[in-house]
Design an enzyme around this catalytic site. Structure first.
Site, PDB file in Angstrom:
ATOM      1  N   ASP A  10       0.845  -1.197   0.000  1.00 24.63           N
ATOM      2  CA  ASP A  10       0.000   0.000   0.000  1.00 24.63           C
ATOM      3  C   ASP A  10       0.879   1.245   0.000  1.00 24.63           C
ATOM      4  OD1 ASP A  10      -2.433  -1.421  -0.034  1.00 24.63           O
ATOM      5  OD2 ASP A  10      -2.278  -1.799   2.111  1.00 24.63           O
ATOM      6  N   LYS A  32       0.517  -7.746  -3.262  1.00 32.68           N
ATOM      7  CA  LYS A  32      -0.823  -7.210  -3.547  1.00 32.68           C
ATOM      8  C   LYS A  32      -0.695  -5.754  -3.992  1.00 32.68           C
ATOM      9  CE  LYS A  32      -4.192  -5.943  -0.446  1.00 32.68           C
ATOM     10  NZ  LYS A  32      -4.887  -4.711  -0.862  1.00 32.68           N
ATOM     11  N   ASP A  59      -5.739  -6.026  -6.686  1.00 35.29           N
ATOM     12  CA  ASP A  59      -6.920  -5.845  -5.826  1.00 35.29           C
ATOM     13  C   ASP A  59      -7.648  -4.564  -6.238  1.00 35.29           C
ATOM     14  OD1 ASP A  59      -8.674  -5.757  -3.645  1.00 35.29           O
ATOM     15  OD2 ASP A  59      -7.139  -5.060  -2.243  1.00 35.29           O
ATOM     16  N   LEU A  60      -8.430  -4.659  -7.319  1.00 33.61           N
ATOM     17  CA  LEU A  60      -9.133  -3.464  -7.823  1.00 33.61           C
ATOM     18  C   LEU A  60     -10.635  -3.522  -7.568  1.00 33.61           C
ATOM     19  CD1 LEU A  60      -7.199  -2.835 -11.181  1.00 33.61           C
ATOM     20  CD2 LEU A  60      -6.790  -1.841  -8.924  1.00 33.61           C
ATOM     21  N   LYS A  61     -11.139  -4.654  -7.081  1.00 35.96           N
ATOM     22  CA  LYS A  61     -12.552  -4.767  -6.643  1.00 35.96           C
ATOM     23  C   LYS A  61     -13.542  -4.213  -7.657  1.00 35.96           C
ATOM     24  CE  LYS A  61     -11.431  -4.452  -1.680  1.00 35.96           C
ATOM     25  NZ  LYS A  61     -10.024  -3.979  -1.661  1.00 35.96           N
ATOM     26  N   LEU A  62     -13.589  -4.825  -8.841  1.00 37.91           N
ATOM     27  CA  LEU A  62     -14.488  -4.307  -9.885  1.00 37.91           C
ATOM     28  C   LEU A  62     -15.960  -4.507  -9.518  1.00 37.91           C
ATOM     29  CD1 LEU A  62     -11.718  -4.526 -11.367  1.00 37.91           C
ATOM     30  CD2 LEU A  62     -13.006  -4.970 -13.443  1.00 37.91           C
ATOM     31  N   ASP A  64     -19.520  -3.248 -11.738  1.00 38.92           N
ATOM     32  CA  ASP A  64     -20.191  -2.430 -12.755  1.00 38.92           C
ATOM     33  C   ASP A  64     -21.151  -3.355 -13.511  1.00 38.92           C
ATOM     34  OD1 ASP A  64     -20.822  -0.410 -14.699  1.00 38.92           O
ATOM     35  OD2 ASP A  64     -18.838   0.467 -14.392  1.00 38.92           O
ATOM     36  N   ILE A  65     -21.722  -2.890 -14.612  1.00 41.35           N
ATOM     37  CA  ILE A  65     -22.616  -3.780 -15.360  1.00 41.35           C
ATOM     38  C   ILE A  65     -21.775  -4.906 -15.976  1.00 41.35           C
ATOM     39  CG2 ILE A  65     -24.375  -2.013 -15.804  1.00 41.35           C
ATOM     40  CD1 ILE A  65     -23.239  -1.804 -18.680  1.00 41.35           C
ATOM     41  N   PRO A  66     -22.396  -6.082 -16.204  1.00 41.79           N
ATOM     42  CA  PRO A  66     -21.619  -7.245 -16.661  1.00 41.79           C
ATOM     43  C   PRO A  66     -20.750  -6.963 -17.888  1.00 41.79           C
ATOM     44  CG  PRO A  66     -23.806  -7.955 -16.020  1.00 41.79           C
ATOM     45  CD  PRO A  66     -23.805  -6.433 -15.922  1.00 41.79           C
ATOM     46  N   THR A 119     -15.277  -5.207   5.378  1.00 42.70           N
ATOM     47  CA  THR A 119     -15.261  -5.239   6.847  1.00 42.70           C
ATOM     48  C   THR A 119     -15.597  -3.856   7.426  1.00 42.70           C
ATOM     49  OG1 THR A 119     -12.871  -5.053   6.633  1.00 42.70           O
ATOM     50  CG2 THR A 119     -13.734  -7.202   7.238  1.00 42.70           C
ATOM     51  N   GLN A 190      -7.193  -2.544  12.468  1.00 41.55           N
ATOM     52  CA  GLN A 190      -7.882  -3.817  12.218  1.00 41.55           C
ATOM     53  C   GLN A 190      -8.610  -4.224  13.497  1.00 41.55           C
ATOM     54  OE1 GLN A 190      -8.327  -5.263   9.438  1.00 41.55           O
ATOM     55  NE2 GLN A 190      -6.582  -4.934   8.077  1.00 41.55           N
ATOM     56  N   GLY A 210      -0.041  -6.332   5.474  1.00 44.93           N
ATOM     57  CA  GLY A 210       0.504  -5.040   5.057  1.00 44.93           C
ATOM     58  C   GLY A 210       1.468  -4.481   6.073  1.00 44.93           C
ATOM     59  N   ARG A 211       0.951  -3.590   6.933  1.00 39.30           N
ATOM     60  CA  ARG A 211       1.824  -2.847   7.844  1.00 39.30           C
ATOM     61  C   ARG A 211       2.711  -3.681   8.757  1.00 39.30           C
ATOM     62  NH1 ARG A 211      -3.237   0.689   9.197  1.00 39.30           N
ATOM     63  NH2 ARG A 211      -4.050  -1.374   8.652  1.00 39.30           N
TER      64      ARG A 211
HETATM   65  O1  C5P Z   1      -1.711  -3.113   6.831  1.00 36.86           O
HETATM   66  P1  C5P Z   1      -2.689  -4.246   6.923  1.00 36.86           P
HETATM   67  O2  C5P Z   1      -2.063  -5.583   7.263  1.00 36.86           O
HETATM   68  O3  C5P Z   1      -3.884  -3.920   7.799  1.00 36.86           O
HETATM   69  O4  C5P Z   1      -3.212  -4.387   5.405  1.00 36.86           O
HETATM   70  C1  C5P Z   1      -4.261  -5.238   5.054  1.00 36.86           C
HETATM   71  C2  C5P Z   1      -4.550  -5.088   3.587  1.00 36.86           C
HETATM   72  O5  C5P Z   1      -5.718  -5.850   3.299  1.00 36.86           O
HETATM   73  C3  C5P Z   1      -4.852  -3.675   3.134  1.00 36.86           C
HETATM   74  O6  C5P Z   1      -4.397  -3.557   1.781  1.00 36.86           O
HETATM   75  C4  C5P Z   1      -6.355  -3.590   3.215  1.00 36.86           C
HETATM   76  O7  C5P Z   1      -6.896  -2.658   2.313  1.00 36.86           O
HETATM   77  C5  C5P Z   1      -6.757  -5.007   2.817  1.00 36.86           C
HETATM   78  N1  C5P Z   1      -8.066  -5.423   3.296  1.00 36.86           N
HETATM   79  C6  C5P Z   1      -8.409  -5.456   4.640  1.00 36.86           C
HETATM   80  N2  C5P Z   1      -9.658  -5.863   5.026  1.00 36.86           N
HETATM   81  C7  C5P Z   1     -10.551  -6.233   4.107  1.00 36.86           C
HETATM   82  C8  C5P Z   1     -10.236  -6.217   2.749  1.00 36.86           C
HETATM   83  C9  C5P Z   1      -8.969  -5.799   2.373  1.00 36.86           C
HETATM   84  O8  C5P Z   1      -7.595  -5.126   5.481  1.00 36.86           O
HETATM   85  N3  C5P Z   1     -11.734  -6.674   4.501  1.00 36.86           N
END
Ligand code: C5P
Length: 238
Positions: A10, A32, A59-62, A64-66, A119, A190, A210-211
Site C-alpha cells: 500500500d 498485492k 486488488d481493484l474490486k471491480l 459495474d454492469i456485466p 469489513t 484492524q 501489510g503494515r
Molecule cells: O496493513 P494491513 O495488514 O492492515 O493491510 C491489510 C490489507 O488488506 C490492506 O491492503 C487492506 O486494504 C486489505 N483489506 C483489509 N480488510 C478487508 C479487505 C482488504 O484489510 N476486509
C-alpha cells in the site's frame, strides 16, 4: 498454488514500492497491488513487479454492469496477474461475465475471487444504507456461495470466517484473509485479527499482510516470520 503470504504494497508511488521490494534478495514475496498504487502508476507498475519475478494479486474490486466488467477483465488478463477480484454484490451475471472476460484465448486465466461485505460495513450501516436486513454473517456466507456457484475461485474474508467458508463452499474454494497481526504486534485499525499461525490453523489459504511487514524496522525479517508461521510446517509459533 499452495499457501502463501501476500504482502500488501500500500504505497503511493512506484519508487517507494520498488525500493521496498529491492530489500528482498531471497524469496520473492507474492505482492498485492491495490487501488492507490494502481491509480497512481497505472498498468506499468504491474508489468515492472511481474518482470522482477513476483506473483501478483491485483486488488481493484471491480463492480459495474456485466458487459463493462467483462471488457475490463479482458484487459486485466493481459497483465498476467495471478489473482484479481470483484464485488460479489455485482451479482452472478456480473461474476460470470467477469470470468468470461478474464479467460484468455488459450483457456488460462488468473484466479478470480470475490469481496463479500467489506469489513468497514457493519450490521447497522448495511440495514440503513443498503436495506439488507439479514444478519451480516449470513449475508457474507450467501455472497460466498453465490460466488462459488458463478464459478469463482474464492473470497476475501476475515480469518475468523475462513473455516465457515470452507465448510459451505468446499475445501478447494480459496480464502484470502487480511487482518493478520503478530502476537506481539500493533493491531492498528484492524478490529478482528489473528496471527499467521492461527490463520493457518483455521485453514486460510493466503494471508494478506501489510503494515506488520511494510512498517517493520526489518521488513524482510517480518516477512520471513510470516512465512515461518504460516507456510513452513516446522515454524508454527503461537
Ligand atoms: O496493513 P494491513 O495488514 O492492515 O493491510 C491489510 C490489507 O488488506 C490492506 O491492503 C487492506 O486494504 C486489505 N483489506 C483489509 N480488510 C478487508 C479487505 C482488504 O484489510 N476486509
Amino acid at each position: 498454488m499452495g499457501k502463501d503470504v501476500i504482502v500488501a504494497c500500500d504505497f503511493s508511488s512506484a519508487e517507494q514500492t520498488l525500493s521496498f521490494l529491492d530489500r528482498f534478495t531471497g524469496r520473492k514475496p507474492f505482492v498485492k497491488i491495490g487501488m492507490e498504487l494502481y491509480y497512481a502508476e497505472g498498468p506499468e507498475i504491474v508489468r515492472q513487479i511481474k518482470a522482477r519475478g513476483h506473483k501478483i494479486f491485483l486488488d481493484l474490486k471491480l463492480h459495474d454492469i456485466p458487459n463493462t466488467v467483462k471488457k475490463a477483465m479482458a484487459v486485466l488478463s493481459r497483465l498476467d496477474v495471478d489473482i484479481t477480484n470483484l464485488h460479489a454484490a455485482g451479482t452472478s451475471a456480473m461474476m460470470e461475465a467477469a470470468l468470461e472476460g478474464l479467460t484468455r484465448p488459450d483457456g488460462t486465466r488468473p484466479l478470480l475471487i470475490a469481496v463479500t461485505q467489506l469489513t468497514s460495513t457493519d450490521q447497522a450501516s448495511m440495514e440503513r444504507d443498503l436495506l439488507i436486513k439479514e444478519p451480516i454473517d449470513r449475508v457474507v456466507m450467501h455472497y460466498a456461495e453465490t460466488a462459488r456457484r458463478a464459478g469463482l475461485d474464492g473470497v476475501v474474508c476475515s480469518p475468523l470466517e475462513a473455516g465457515k467458508v470452507h465448510d459451505a463452499c468446499g475445501a478447494d474454494f480459496l480464502t484470502v484473509t487480511p487482518g493478520v497481526r503478530f502476537a506481539d504486534g500493533d493491531v492498528g485499525d484492524q478490529k478482528r485479527v489473528m496471527t499467521p499461525a492461527q490463520a493457518k490453523a483455521v485453514g486460510s489459504d493466503y494471508i494478506v499482510v501489510g503494515r506488520p511487514i511494510t512498517a517493520a524496522l526489518d521488513p524482510v525479517a517480518a516477512y520471513e516470520r510470516c512465512i515461518n508461521e504460516f507456510v513452513d510446517e516446522t515454524g508454527i509459533r503461537e
